[in-house]
Enzyme design. Sequence first.
Site, PDB file in Angstrom:
ATOM      1  N   CYS A   2       0.847  -1.180   0.000  1.00  0.00           N
ATOM      2  CA  CYS A   2       0.000   0.000   0.000  1.00  0.00           C
ATOM      3  C   CYS A   2       0.888   1.237   0.000  1.00  0.00           C
ATOM      4  CB  CYS A   2      -0.901   0.008   1.240  1.00  0.00           C
ATOM      5  SG  CYS A   2      -1.947  -1.453   1.398  1.00  0.00           S
ATOM      6  N   ALA A  52      -5.129  -4.363  -2.239  1.00  0.00           N
ATOM      7  CA  ALA A  52      -5.677  -5.501  -1.500  1.00  0.00           C
ATOM      8  C   ALA A  52      -5.042  -6.793  -1.986  1.00  0.00           C
ATOM      9  CB  ALA A  52      -7.192  -5.555  -1.668  1.00  0.00           C
TER      10      ALA A  52
END
Length: 606
Positions: A2, A52
């Site tokens: 991320c 994700a």
Amino acid sequence: MCGITGWVDFTRDLTVERKLLAAMTDTLRPRGPDAAGLWLAPHVGLGHRRLAVVDIEGGVQPMLVRRRGPDTATVLTYSGELYNFRELRTQLITLGHRFSTSSDTEVVLTAYLEWGAGFVDRLRGIYAFAIWDAAREELLLVRDRLGVKPLYYYAYEGGVLFASEPKAILANPLFTPRMSVDKLPILFNPRLTMPWETPFTDLRQLQPGHLARVGRSGTHETPYWRLVSREHHDDYGTTVGTVREILDDVVVHQLVADVPLCTLLSGGLDSSAITALAALRSYGDLQSYSVDFAGADDDFTATALRPERDMPFALAAARHIGVGHTPITLEPSALAEVTPTTLAARDLPSLGQFDASMYLLFEQIRARSTVALSGEGADEVFGGYPWFFDRSTVWGDTFPWLGSAPRLTDCLAPDVLASVRPHDDERDRYRTMMARVPRLAGESGLAARMREVLYLSLQGPLLYLLDRKDRMSMALGLEVRVPFCDHVLLEYVWNVPWPMKVADGREKSLLRAAVSDLLPPEVLWRAKSAYPATFSSDHAKAVRADLATVLNDSASPLRELLDMRKIREAADGQVKTMTMANNLQFVLPVVEVDRWLRTYDVSITS
């Protein structure tokens, strides 16, 4: 993986700065294309962009827990993969904790709640994260042990800005892009960069294996992990078996993903070993990828670090291992077109064709996979580079990958050369890193020197490669995992004596022995060959044209800093170094640094 960013300021109310924090967070969109999140309190704001990979539905960030009321929030913004999160989750459940998601993010946050900042000793993975503890009025910044995941911060009186990449910090007007002329050596040779350093004035990297505490008294950085040298007591057979056992365990843990996963397979020992181990444990059809250049049949040129092309070996390895393999062939002309994109991904001068080709490779892989396993780190851990076996470079009183090769800083203008004193700067950097070597009592001679050389290689060269891999992959939302950078593996192999590491008289003997049953002979015994380069004449012409533009431009920010005659001579000559593909690679930083200074409007101070 991320992108994370945030802002702590004890002198102002940050709840009114949502728009600015959102802008900082949005700069990291490529790192996290799947979701965004913000959390603000009076003195802190945290931002997150999510890619994700595990628990697609859960793991929303920033993740928050309130233990004793509205003013006791503990909030996490997290980037990375925790490979032992299932084991930690089980431990935490036995201690009475309950989980609402199956994400590693919740495990990180819960582990902090249970064990405090000391929980970092229990983590195994690649990560960079920030935890705001409202009860303590403290921000905790943490980076993984080998620096696989980046984390930058700008500390000022009263607060700090932090982010996965400089661009998020640059989006805040509190930070002004400046650099001192003294930083020219690391701009022209990034492998000289210290683990905490950036060319931007006052912008630091959190060092690998370090944490920083940010509170009202300021920002304080401390190590939580260091390599430790110990006597190695295992015999050769036991050592080989232990390396294989650790590698197998590492790969098993790094295959965990809820999205498509592949491997990067060059046909070298390192990537082939990882692919073979992954294929043994993969429950689906494992795919692998390699990169080559159109026209390479005709224009490939053998060098010390690239003695042969990868493609035949990649295909041989894939056939033997039994994985589906896709060779990705790039047009050399496409490299220049993507350079502005790679500069934006890096926020620092691009590495030219090496950034560009890696970006284009990952662009095609990302259309098929979200996670890839790669072989970075094996050369530094097991001893694979040519300089490990060249007596003059091993015993030279400088960084072994530099040796006696010419330095681009020798082409600085005379007054700048006198001011920067790059040879003194290099010597100071070398002495600084040598002072950090974890020595073994009683060790001397070649054994002691090779411990130094290996340690130095784990710094500049490895961090340089990991940084490139992270930037080019995450610019496309592709997560690249690096099993050879597992700290458990490193801690074991670090203490294996050098003669055992080269038991068969070749580089990476120990690794070769550990995976000898998995690979075909032509791959198992293949000499070290670095990431591919193009030797296309058209690409060379494009680089020369870009260089001429810079050298002839009176408005270039480098105009007064360089001796243009020396740069031209270097471009036209034949620079011989162990690591360079050709002399154009030697002078390329002139083009890329010029582009970076202009694009980011960096002011240069004396």
